[in-house]
Motif scaffolding. Structure first.
Motif, PDB file in Angstrom:
ATOM      1  N   MET A 387      23.610   4.802  -0.447  1.00  0.00           N
ATOM      2  CA  MET A 387      23.423   3.344  -0.516  1.00  0.00           C
ATOM      3  C   MET A 387      22.302   3.030   0.229  1.00  0.00           C
ATOM      4  SD  MET A 387      27.573   2.187  -0.429  1.00  0.00           S
ATOM      5  CE  MET A 387      26.657   0.325  -0.304  1.00  0.00           C
ATOM      6  N   GLU A 388      22.226   3.444   1.427  1.00  0.00           N
ATOM      7  CA  GLU A 388      21.222   2.879   2.368  1.00  0.00           C
ATOM      8  C   GLU A 388      19.946   3.571   1.892  1.00  0.00           C
ATOM      9  OE1 GLU A 388      21.493   0.725   4.701  1.00  0.00           O
ATOM     10  OE2 GLU A 388      23.603   0.413   4.722  1.00  0.00           O
ATOM     11  N   LEU A 389      19.855   4.868   1.267  1.00  0.00           N
ATOM     12  CA  LEU A 389      18.494   5.555   0.824  1.00  0.00           C
ATOM     13  C   LEU A 389      18.158   4.805  -0.459  1.00  0.00           C
ATOM     14  CD1 LEU A 389      16.568   7.677   1.145  1.00  0.00           C
ATOM     15  CD2 LEU A 389      18.193   9.265  -0.459  1.00  0.00           C
ATOM     16  N   THR A 390      19.132   4.430  -1.137  1.00  0.00           N
ATOM     17  CA  THR A 390      18.715   3.505  -2.447  1.00  0.00           C
ATOM     18  C   THR A 390      18.156   2.284  -2.144  1.00  0.00           C
ATOM     19  OG1 THR A 390      20.659   4.729  -3.677  1.00  0.00           O
ATOM     20  CG2 THR A 390      19.837   2.532  -4.486  1.00  0.00           C
ATOM     21  N   ARG A 391      18.665   1.400  -1.144  1.00  0.00           N
ATOM     22  CA  ARG A 391      18.036   0.210  -0.719  1.00  0.00           C
ATOM     23  C   ARG A 391      16.541   0.507  -0.171  1.00  0.00           C
ATOM     24  NH1 ARG A 391      23.656  -1.608   2.333  1.00  0.00           N
ATOM     25  NH2 ARG A 391      24.922  -2.382   0.671  1.00  0.00           N
ATOM     26  N   ALA A 392      16.727   1.562   0.658  1.00  0.00           N
ATOM     27  CA  ALA A 392      14.993   1.534   1.368  1.00  0.00           C
ATOM     28  C   ALA A 392      13.991   1.898   0.001  1.00  0.00           C
ATOM     29  CB  ALA A 392      15.182   2.991   2.245  1.00  0.00           C
ATOM     30  N   ASN A 393      14.544   2.787  -0.960  1.00  0.00           N
ATOM     31  CA  ASN A 393      13.653   2.988  -2.159  1.00  0.00           C
ATOM     32  C   ASN A 393      13.416   1.855  -2.900  1.00  0.00           C
ATOM     33  OD1 ASN A 393      12.925   6.036  -2.383  1.00  0.00           O
ATOM     34  ND2 ASN A 393      15.167   6.078  -1.865  1.00  0.00           N
ATOM     35  N   GLN A 394      14.470   0.900  -3.105  1.00  0.00           N
ATOM     36  CA  GLN A 394      14.181  -0.115  -3.761  1.00  0.00           C
ATOM     37  C   GLN A 394      13.186  -1.242  -3.168  1.00  0.00           C
ATOM     38  OE1 GLN A 394      18.363  -1.612  -4.171  1.00  0.00           O
ATOM     39  NE2 GLN A 394      18.708  -0.582  -6.181  1.00  0.00           N
ATOM     40  N   ALA A 395      13.395  -1.170  -1.922  1.00  0.00           N
ATOM     41  CA  ALA A 395      12.218  -2.010  -1.220  1.00  0.00           C
ATOM     42  C   ALA A 395      10.853  -1.503  -1.406  1.00  0.00           C
ATOM     43  CB  ALA A 395      12.785  -2.234   0.131  1.00  0.00           C
ATOM     44  N   ARG A 396      10.780  -0.108  -1.235  1.00  0.00           N
ATOM     45  CA  ARG A 396       9.622   0.544  -1.434  1.00  0.00           C
ATOM     46  C   ARG A 396       9.021   0.455  -2.784  1.00  0.00           C
ATOM     47  NH1 ARG A 396      11.003   4.767   0.297  1.00  0.00           N
ATOM     48  NH2 ARG A 396      10.515   4.791   2.314  1.00  0.00           N
ATOM     49  N   LEU A 397       9.926   0.480  -3.665  1.00  0.00           N
ATOM     50  CA  LEU A 397       9.662   0.213  -5.054  1.00  0.00           C
ATOM     51  C   LEU A 397       9.305  -1.197  -5.428  1.00  0.00           C
ATOM     52  CD1 LEU A 397       9.307   1.127  -8.137  1.00  0.00           C
ATOM     53  CD2 LEU A 397      11.853   0.673  -8.312  1.00  0.00           C
ATOM     54  N   SER A 398       9.722  -2.319  -4.644  1.00  0.00           N
ATOM     55  CA  SER A 398       9.428  -3.611  -4.757  1.00  0.00           C
ATOM     56  C   SER A 398       7.980  -3.828  -4.273  1.00  0.00           C
ATOM     57  CB  SER A 398      10.201  -4.471  -4.182  1.00  0.00           C
ATOM     58  OG  SER A 398      10.090  -5.942  -4.226  1.00  0.00           O
ATOM     59  N   LEU A 399       7.584  -3.197  -3.180  1.00  0.00           N
ATOM     60  CA  LEU A 399       6.144  -3.415  -2.816  1.00  0.00           C
ATOM     61  C   LEU A 399       5.260  -2.847  -3.973  1.00  0.00           C
ATOM     62  CD1 LEU A 399       4.350  -4.042  -0.580  1.00  0.00           C
ATOM     63  CD2 LEU A 399       4.742  -2.050   0.415  1.00  0.00           C
ATOM     64  N   TYR A 400       5.429  -1.526  -4.279  1.00  0.00           N
ATOM     65  CA  TYR A 400       4.625  -0.898  -5.149  1.00  0.00           C
ATOM     66  C   TYR A 400       4.309  -1.818  -6.490  1.00  0.00           C
ATOM     67  CZ  TYR A 400       5.294   3.515  -2.415  1.00  0.00           C
ATOM     68  OH  TYR A 400       4.855   4.148  -1.558  1.00  0.00           O
ATOM     69  N   ILE A 401       5.574  -2.065  -7.093  1.00  0.00           N
ATOM     70  CA  ILE A 401       5.438  -3.057  -8.164  1.00  0.00           C
ATOM     71  C   ILE A 401       4.670  -4.360  -7.954  1.00  0.00           C
ATOM     72  CG2 ILE A 401       6.916  -4.330  -9.694  1.00  0.00           C
ATOM     73  CD1 ILE A 401       8.838  -2.112  -9.505  1.00  0.00           C
ATOM     74  N   ASN A 402       5.041  -4.995  -6.906  1.00  0.00           N
ATOM     75  CA  ASN A 402       4.327  -6.283  -6.429  1.00  0.00           C
ATOM     76  C   ASN A 402       2.944  -6.024  -6.346  1.00  0.00           C
ATOM     77  OD1 ASN A 402       6.706  -8.119  -6.957  1.00  0.00           O
ATOM     78  ND2 ASN A 402       7.068  -7.604  -4.655  1.00  0.00           N
ATOM     79  N   ARG A 403       2.518  -4.841  -5.843  1.00  0.00           N
ATOM     80  CA  ARG A 403       0.977  -4.793  -5.533  1.00  0.00           C
ATOM     81  C   ARG A 403       0.329  -4.623  -7.160  1.00  0.00           C
ATOM     82  NH1 ARG A 403       0.397   0.468  -2.158  1.00  0.00           N
ATOM     83  NH2 ARG A 403       1.551  -0.876  -0.873  1.00  0.00           N
ATOM     84  N   VAL A 404       1.010  -3.939  -7.949  1.00  0.00           N
ATOM     85  CA  VAL A 404       0.412  -3.742  -9.421  1.00  0.00           C
ATOM     86  C   VAL A 404       0.786  -5.101 -10.071  1.00  0.00           C
ATOM     87  CG1 VAL A 404       0.694  -2.625 -11.689  1.00  0.00           C
ATOM     88  CG2 VAL A 404       1.190  -1.423  -9.483  1.00  0.00           C
ATOM     89  N   ARG A 405       1.493  -5.870  -9.743  1.00  0.00           N
ATOM     90  CA  ARG A 405       1.832  -7.270 -10.515  1.00  0.00           C
ATOM     91  C   ARG A 405       0.702  -8.017  -9.986  1.00  0.00           C
ATOM     92  NH1 ARG A 405       8.383  -7.834 -10.490  1.00  0.00           N
ATOM     93  NH2 ARG A 405       8.691  -6.628 -12.536  1.00  0.00           N
TER      94      ARG A 405
END
Length: 425
Positions: A387-405
């Motif tokens: 659960m903690e690993l998933t949350r961390a990856n979701q946060a990282r993915l959010s940054l990557y996606i926002n950078r592209v957006r």
């Protein structure tokens, strides 16, 4: 041609057709404009305009008409004299072949105005085609950034898989030593299988995106080709619109202007010289019943009264058309400004989200690091760690996606302005 020359030719041909390792957004625009079927209408319209101008230019040349007729009439004029006798009789069968020539001397410059009108119409059609190509550009933006988003998601999934594999290896040894229950190992295996399934689906989406992009731009792009994120364009929000619609409005005005000039020529008289050369019988002297040649020449003036009065009404119609264009352009400008304002707000929102993403990532990484240590020591379960690993990856993915957006939003702003994404550096 020597063998060496042939070899060099094939080598140059091969390397000249090799696709670049990285693909930019402007490259996609350029390929689409060159290969998209609608884009070819621009060159076709240029040829049509050139032909129409040549046709209009023939107004300077004399109008030549060739005529021929043969008739038979039941009776002809007969002139008898008292006491008998009379003039020669006229044949009932009559023949004539003629050439009529009319050369315009003055018509208010209508020919030159017609040529300019054809050019204005051609420009209008070409700008209308460019407006359609603007929609193609928006489609390219969506597909291009859709691929980039999927690729960023792929990086996050791969990182998740690496973390799960690392923890699974550590947990496996703990289970073998009896420190942890086998269920903890099964939980990590299940999450690893799920992550690999997501990776397969994501890879399929990327492949489909490349296929769609290849279809739009008319050139096959291999999935290995890297899509380059457009560079930051400083001062892009201070640029002026260069939309094809604005050029279309202006070309429509130019067309109306030429039409107004052409209407004004109707209020002027036209002067022309004419002549007819003929051969037949009878000729202009109907008493001469022999086959012979004859001619007639002169000058004529034409001034149509109704054209003179209707010209004012046509001018009024053209003024109304001008007003319609002005209203359409103001409406377009309002919509354009509203879209630019919306995109600007969206850009500001993404920037704020990226700031929060960086803060969250830093905190989540610390939590994951502590959770990994706790999992090894049996303090927490594998489920809690995942659960903690998933949350961390979701946060990282959010940054990557926002950078592209963010890049996508800035490109959308430039697209709305009608400016190339990499057009200013």
């Amino acid at each position: 041609m020597t063998f060496l020359t042939i070899a060099i030719f094939f080598v140059l041909s091969f390397f000249g057709s090799v696709q670049p390792d990285s693909i930019s957004l402007d490259y996609c625009y350029q390929q689409a404009y060159e290969h998209y079927p609608t884009a070819k209408n621009v060159e076709l319209q240029k040829k049509i305009t050139e032909l129409n101008v040549h046709i209009a230019n023939t107004g300077y040349f004399p109008d030549i008409t060739i005529n021929g007729q043969a008739t038979y009439q039941s009776e002809v004029t007969e002139i008898g004299l008292s006491g008998g006798g009379g003039l020669p009789s006229i044949s009932k069968d009559q023949y004539e072949g003629s050439v009529d020539v009319t050369q315009t001397i003055f018509n208010g410059g209508a020919v030159e105005i017609q040529k300019e009108l054809e050019r204005a119409k051609g420009e209008q059609q070409m700008h209308a085609t460019e407006v359609n190509l603007q929609q193609i550009r928006s489609q390219i933006d969506q597909v291009y950034f859709g691929i980039l988003l999927s690729q960023q998601q792929a990086k996050t999934i791969n990182l998740l898989i690496e973390n799960l594999e690392e923890q699974l290896s550590a947990v496996r040894s703990q289970v073998e030593n009896g420190v942890l229950l086998p269920s903890q190992q099964h939980i990590l295996k299940a999450e690893l299988i799920s992550a690999r399934q997501d990776s397969i689906d994501n890879h399929s989406n990327i492949k489909a995106g490349y296929e769609v992009l290849s279809e739009i731009i008319g050139e096959e792009i291999i999935p290995k080709a890297k899509l380059v994120l457009p560079k930051e364009q400083p001062g892009y929000q201070s640029l002026h619109p260069q939309r094809a619609e604005l050029n279309l409005f202006e070309s429509r005005r130019q067309t109306l202007e030429q039409q107004r000039k052409l209407v004004r020529t109707k209020q002027m008289p036209s002067l022309a010289a004419f002549g007819t050369a003929a051969y037949g019988r009878p000729g202009l002297n109907f008493l001469n019943d022999d086959f012979h040649d004859y001619y007639i020449a002169g000058v004529k003036v034409r001034w149509n009264v109704w054209d003179f009065f209707n010209a004012d009404r046509e001018q009024q119609i053209l003024k109304i058309e001008q007003q319609k264009i002005d209203h359409e352009q103001r409406a377009f400008q309002r919509q354009l400004n509203a879209s630019l304002d919306r995109i600007s707000e969206h850009i500001g929102s993404i920037k704020e989200n990226m700031k929060r993403d960086r803060e969250i990532i830093e905190l989540r990484q610390q939590v994951v690091k502590e959770s990994a240590s706790q999992l090894k020591n049996g303090v927490i379960t594998a489920t809690e760690y995942v659960m903690e690993l998933t949350r961390a990856n979701q946060a990282r993915l959010s940054l990557y996606i926002n950078r592209v957006r963010l890049s996508q939003a800035k490109v959308e702003y430039l697209t709305t302005l009608g400016i190339p994404a990499d057009g200013i550096r």
